[in-house]
Write a protein that holds these residues in place. Structure first.
Motif, PDB file in Angstrom:
ATOM      1  N   PRO A  83       0.721  -1.056  -0.022  1.00  0.00           N
ATOM      2  CA  PRO A  83      -0.009   0.059   0.032  1.00  0.00           C
ATOM      3  C   PRO A  83       0.789   1.448   0.001  1.00  0.00           C
ATOM      4  O   PRO A  83       0.195   2.375  -0.322  1.00  0.00           O
ATOM      5  N   LYS A  84       2.062   1.201   0.245  1.00  0.00           N
ATOM      6  CA  LYS A  84       2.928   2.411   0.176  1.00  0.00           C
ATOM      7  C   LYS A  84       3.219   2.915  -1.164  1.00  0.00           C
ATOM      8  O   LYS A  84       2.684   2.317  -2.129  1.00  0.00           O
ATOM      9  N   GLU A  85       3.698   4.212  -1.169  1.00  0.00           N
ATOM     10  CA  GLU A  85       3.708   4.676  -2.698  1.00  0.00           C
ATOM     11  C   GLU A  85       4.727   4.085  -3.442  1.00  0.00           C
ATOM     12  O   GLU A  85       5.950   3.796  -2.996  1.00  0.00           O
ATOM     13  N   HIS A  86       4.873   3.822  -4.865  1.00  0.00           N
ATOM     14  CA  HIS A  86       5.635   3.372  -5.681  1.00  0.00           C
ATOM     15  C   HIS A  86       5.988   4.455  -6.596  1.00  0.00           C
ATOM     16  O   HIS A  86       5.004   4.888  -7.111  1.00  0.00           O
ATOM     17  N   GLY A  87       7.087   4.319  -7.441  1.00  0.00           N
ATOM     18  CA  GLY A  87       7.198   5.048  -8.682  1.00  0.00           C
ATOM     19  C   GLY A  87       6.459   4.655  -9.802  1.00  0.00           C
ATOM     20  O   GLY A  87       6.267   3.234  -9.849  1.00  0.00           O
ATOM     21  N   THR A  88       6.339   5.374 -10.546  1.00  0.00           N
ATOM     22  CA  THR A  88       5.497   4.973 -11.855  1.00  0.00           C
ATOM     23  C   THR A  88       6.166   4.090 -12.564  1.00  0.00           C
ATOM     24  O   THR A  88       5.559   3.069 -13.079  1.00  0.00           O
ATOM     25  N   ALA A  89       7.717   3.979 -13.077  1.00  0.00           N
ATOM     26  CA  ALA A  89       8.122   2.973 -13.550  1.00  0.00           C
ATOM     27  C   ALA A  89       8.138   1.697 -12.988  1.00  0.00           C
ATOM     28  O   ALA A  89       7.898   0.882 -13.659  1.00  0.00           O
ATOM     29  N   PHE A  90       8.218   1.593 -11.647  1.00  0.00           N
ATOM     30  CA  PHE A  90       8.059   0.281 -10.887  1.00  0.00           C
ATOM     31  C   PHE A  90       6.559  -0.254 -11.059  1.00  0.00           C
ATOM     32  O   PHE A  90       6.693  -1.434 -11.516  1.00  0.00           O
ATOM     33  N   LEU A  91       5.730   0.504 -10.995  1.00  0.00           N
ATOM     34  CA  LEU A  91       4.304   0.090 -11.270  1.00  0.00           C
ATOM     35  C   LEU A  91       3.874  -0.426 -12.651  1.00  0.00           C
ATOM     36  O   LEU A  91       3.268  -1.353 -12.782  1.00  0.00           O
ATOM     37  N   PHE A  92       4.561   0.266 -13.696  1.00  0.00           N
ATOM     38  CA  PHE A  92       4.306  -0.224 -14.996  1.00  0.00           C
ATOM     39  C   PHE A  92       5.095  -1.499 -15.409  1.00  0.00           C
ATOM     40  O   PHE A  92       4.686  -2.344 -16.054  1.00  0.00           O
ATOM     41  N   GLU A  93       6.313  -1.710 -14.609  1.00  0.00           N
ATOM     42  CA  GLU A  93       7.054  -2.961 -14.631  1.00  0.00           C
ATOM     43  C   GLU A  93       6.197  -3.981 -14.218  1.00  0.00           C
ATOM     44  O   GLU A  93       6.340  -5.117 -14.402  1.00  0.00           O
ATOM     45  N   HIS A  94       5.316  -3.749 -13.144  1.00  0.00           N
ATOM     46  CA  HIS A  94       4.469  -4.488 -12.466  1.00  0.00           C
ATOM     47  C   HIS A  94       3.028  -4.376 -12.942  1.00  0.00           C
ATOM     48  O   HIS A  94       1.999  -4.618 -11.957  1.00  0.00           O
ATOM     49  N   ARG A  95       2.837  -4.033 -13.965  1.00  0.00           N
ATOM     50  CA  ARG A  95       1.433  -3.768 -14.413  1.00  0.00           C
ATOM     51  C   ARG A  95       0.529  -4.942 -14.314  1.00  0.00           C
ATOM     52  O   ARG A  95      -0.429  -4.914 -14.081  1.00  0.00           O
ATOM     53  N   HIS A  96       1.053  -6.224 -14.679  1.00  0.00           N
ATOM     54  CA  HIS A  96       0.291  -7.408 -14.570  1.00  0.00           C
ATOM     55  C   HIS A  96      -0.219  -7.511 -13.274  1.00  0.00           C
ATOM     56  O   HIS A  96      -1.515  -8.223 -12.912  1.00  0.00           O
ATOM     57  N   LEU A  97       0.344  -6.961 -11.966  1.00  0.00           N
ATOM     58  CA  LEU A  97      -0.065  -7.078 -10.557  1.00  0.00           C
ATOM     59  C   LEU A  97      -0.771  -6.111 -10.121  1.00  0.00           C
ATOM     60  O   LEU A  97      -1.721  -5.808  -9.380  1.00  0.00           O
ATOM     61  N   TRP A  98      -0.290  -4.652 -10.556  1.00  0.00           N
ATOM     62  CA  TRP A  98      -0.772  -3.600 -10.473  1.00  0.00           C
ATOM     63  C   TRP A  98      -2.211  -3.401 -10.718  1.00  0.00           C
ATOM     64  O   TRP A  98      -3.064  -2.676  -9.943  1.00  0.00           O
ATOM     65  N   LEU A  99      -2.686  -4.111 -11.675  1.00  0.00           N
ATOM     66  CA  LEU A  99      -4.172  -4.087 -12.332  1.00  0.00           C
ATOM     67  C   LEU A  99      -4.963  -4.457 -11.021  1.00  0.00           C
ATOM     68  O   LEU A  99      -6.286  -4.272 -11.249  1.00  0.00           O
ATOM     69  N   ARG A 100      -4.509  -5.286 -10.326  1.00  0.00           N
ATOM     70  CA  ARG A 100      -5.270  -5.706  -9.001  1.00  0.00           C
ATOM     71  C   ARG A 100      -5.809  -4.472  -8.039  1.00  0.00           C
ATOM     72  O   ARG A 100      -6.659  -4.607  -7.133  1.00  0.00           O
ATOM     73  N   SER A 101      -5.021  -3.403  -8.038  1.00  0.00           N
ATOM     74  CA  SER A 101      -5.523  -2.326  -7.149  1.00  0.00           C
ATOM     75  C   SER A 101      -6.566  -1.711  -7.500  1.00  0.00           C
ATOM     76  O   SER A 101      -7.300  -1.724  -8.517  1.00  0.00           O
ATOM     77  N   ARG A 102      -7.247  -1.086  -6.475  1.00  0.00           N
ATOM     78  CA  ARG A 102      -8.634  -0.633  -6.627  1.00  0.00           C
ATOM     79  C   ARG A 102      -8.886   0.491  -7.550  1.00  0.00           C
ATOM     80  O   ARG A 102      -9.666   0.666  -8.342  1.00  0.00           O
ATOM     81  N   ARG A 103      -7.750   1.285  -7.557  1.00  0.00           N
ATOM     82  CA  ARG A 103      -7.804   2.481  -8.681  1.00  0.00           C
ATOM     83  C   ARG A 103      -7.682   1.822  -9.866  1.00  0.00           C
ATOM     84  O   ARG A 103      -8.426   2.304 -10.974  1.00  0.00           O
ATOM     85  N   GLN A 104      -6.719   0.688 -10.441  1.00  0.00           N
ATOM     86  CA  GLN A 104      -6.745   0.443 -11.604  1.00  0.00           C
ATOM     87  C   GLN A 104      -8.146  -0.410 -12.002  1.00  0.00           C
ATOM     88  O   GLN A 104      -8.528  -0.536 -13.077  1.00  0.00           O
ATOM     89  N   VAL A 105      -8.729  -1.083 -11.126  1.00  0.00           N
ATOM     90  CA  VAL A 105      -9.939  -1.757 -11.221  1.00  0.00           C
ATOM     91  C   VAL A 105     -11.140  -0.912 -11.449  1.00  0.00           C
ATOM     92  O   VAL A 105     -11.762  -1.263 -12.430  1.00  0.00           O
ATOM     93  N   ALA A 106     -10.870   0.270 -11.006  1.00  0.00           N
ATOM     94  CA  ALA A 106     -11.992   1.278 -11.400  1.00  0.00           C
ATOM     95  C   ALA A 106     -11.842   1.954 -12.580  1.00  0.00           C
ATOM     96  O   ALA A 106     -12.678   2.135 -13.434  1.00  0.00           O
ATOM     97  N   ILE A 107     -10.477   2.061 -12.940  1.00  0.00           N
ATOM     98  CA  ILE A 107     -10.217   2.670 -14.270  1.00  0.00           C
ATOM     99  C   ILE A 107     -10.764   1.507 -15.617  1.00  0.00           C
ATOM    100  O   ILE A 107     -11.388   1.863 -16.508  1.00  0.00           O
ATOM    101  N   MET A 108     -10.474   0.311 -15.118  1.00  0.00           N
ATOM    102  CA  MET A 108     -10.902  -0.719 -16.282  1.00  0.00           C
ATOM    103  C   MET A 108     -12.377  -0.882 -16.112  1.00  0.00           C
ATOM    104  O   MET A 108     -12.966  -1.078 -17.275  1.00  0.00           O
ATOM    105  N   ARG A 109     -13.113  -0.429 -15.174  1.00  0.00           N
ATOM    106  CA  ARG A 109     -14.475  -0.551 -15.418  1.00  0.00           C
ATOM    107  C   ARG A 109     -15.268   0.615 -16.048  1.00  0.00           C
ATOM    108  O   ARG A 109     -15.866   0.351 -16.911  1.00  0.00           O
TER     109      ARG A 109
END
Ligand code: 4AD
Ligand code: MG
Length: 408
Positions: A83-109
């Protein structure tokens, strides 16, 4: 799932794809091994739980789950995204896992709602979906941003920049048509508005002129926005989207000719001359002067694609328009009336040095019963980005493709 616990009671947030529910475990009410297993759960472990559901007004889902049984199906040890802050590059490298976050779920919906809304809009208006090819022989937009590949003995094939040219052929057969699919541009730009692969919906309508075309655009955009406000209020709240700007989106949108836009930009202090294309900064400056999306129409022909119809009242310009979204999101639609005069179209193809031999079929549409027609392309990621109020189009697609990203 995510957990927190005190000495006697533990909480676990469960996600099953339909929503979230909080599970509560009380040490006194479960077997010691279940209590221990609960205490050891880590973020993103997959579990099967049993228990009883209780109404709970404080919970966002309206219910809470009193857990009595637990099966761990897959451990989630050291899930990289905490739940801590991560950098954008790190998050995009982990996009396959980042998709599970509430924010990404909301965007996909929201994205899903936009896409389904687009399909319903055209279906309700009697458009026929025509799927256009992704491997193409003729250049659709311009030579500058092509992905190409060798195609057997037939020379080069390009990944489609647009389905438009094919849709024009289909409009002659069916009247009102649209295509909806991925399109490709080898854009060497790293702006927050550019992807190398993006989704575009493109309607094409026989007998529509440029004004009719803009009316269709404002109807479509208003429909999509209203639908998201209506059906995705929860997701927009999750994204902390201030919806007041979106609530104003209704026809008619303001219309400004390119020539007037240049004058207005001058007044606003921009350093731009007649003849230059508008860049992102100029688009933002202009759009900020209005309270809803803005049409800028009749651009200089030199800065627009070969197929746009020359303006009979001012041949330096074409009968086209861009639609600029508010709040700095810039161009979400590019559209135009098409050049329906065979000789003018051929002149333009030659003038731009496009390979004439690949356009025989496209010129045929002007040879055999030419007709007034217009259409446009709306970029899905830019539209979703604007509606969600997110800073970059990369987050508006599950697995973005940019100059610097091919994985995951
Ligand atoms: O203005 P564009 O290039 O228009 C066409 O492709 C026409 N053939 C459409 C038509 O008339 N049928 O692109 C249309 C829209 C843009 O307004 C933008 O929303 C989106 O497609 N777009 C991009 N989105 C993300 N990344 C990119 N590199 C984009 N390029 C265009
Ligand atoms: Mg454009």
């Amino acid at each position: 799932m995510t957990t927190r616990s005190s000495g006697k009671i533990a909480f676990v947030v469960l996600r099953d794809g339909t929503g979230y529910v909080q599970g509560v475990v009380s040490k006194q009410e479960v077997a010691p091994e279940i209590w221990d297993a609960f205490r050891q759960l880590t973020q993103e472990t997959s579990v099967e739980v049993t228990g009883s559901v209780r109404a709970d007004e404080r919970s966002p889902s309206g219910v809470e789950l009193t857990v009595t049984g637990l099966d761990v199906l897959g451990s989630g040890t050291d899930f990289p995204i905490s739940p801590k802050e991560h950098g954008t590059a790190f998050l995009f490298e982990h996009r396959h896992l980042w998709l599970r976050s509430r924010r990404q779920v909301a965007i996909m919906r929201v994205r899903h709602e936009v896409v389904q809304g687009i399909r319903d809009f055209f279906h309700e208006r009697d458009f026929t979906l025509v799927d256009t090819p992704i491997l193409t022989g003729s250049i659709g937009e311009s030579a500058g941003t092509l992905f190409e590949t060798e195609y057997f003995d037939l020379g080069k094939a390009y990944l489609a920049q647009t389905g438009q040219l094919y849709l024009e052929a289909a409009a002659a057969a069916l009247g009102r048509v649209y295509c909806f699919g991925p399109t490709f541009r080898a854009e060497k730009s790293k702006t927050r508005r550019h992807l190398t692969e993006f989704w575009m919906v493109e309607p094409e309508v026989a007998w529509n002129d440029s004004d009719d075309n803009m009316r269709l655009q404002e109807d479509l955009i208003s429909y999509i926005v209203a639908r998201c406000l209506d059906r995705r209020a929860e997701e927009l709240k999750e994204l902390e989207r201030d919806a007041t700007g979106l609530e104003r989106v209704a026809p008619p949108f303001p219309r400004l000719s390119y020539t007037d836009a240049i004058a207005k930009l001058g007044e606003l202090g921009a350093d731009i001359q007649w003849g230059q294309d508008l860049g992102g900064d100029e688009e933002t400056l202009l759009a900020n002067a209005y309270d809803r999306p803005l049409f800028v129409y009749n651009y200089p022909r030199a800065v627009r694609a070969f197929y746009m119809k020359q303006n009979p009242d001012d041949p330096r310009t074409v009968l086209n328009n861009d639609c600029l979204a508010p709040e700095g999101y810039g161009e979400i639609i590019g559209g135009s009336q098409r050049e329906d005069d065979h000789d003018l179209l051929l002149d333009r193809i030659r003038e731009l040095g496009l390979p004439e031999e690949t356009y025989g079929w496209y010129l045929d549409l002007r040879k055999y019963g030419t007709f007034v027609h217009s259409g446009f392309g709306l970029g899905v990621e830019r539209t979703v980005g604007w509606i969600c109020g997110i800073p970059h189009v990369r987050e508006a697609i599950a697995f973005p493709r940019t100059m610097t990203r091919l994985y995951p």
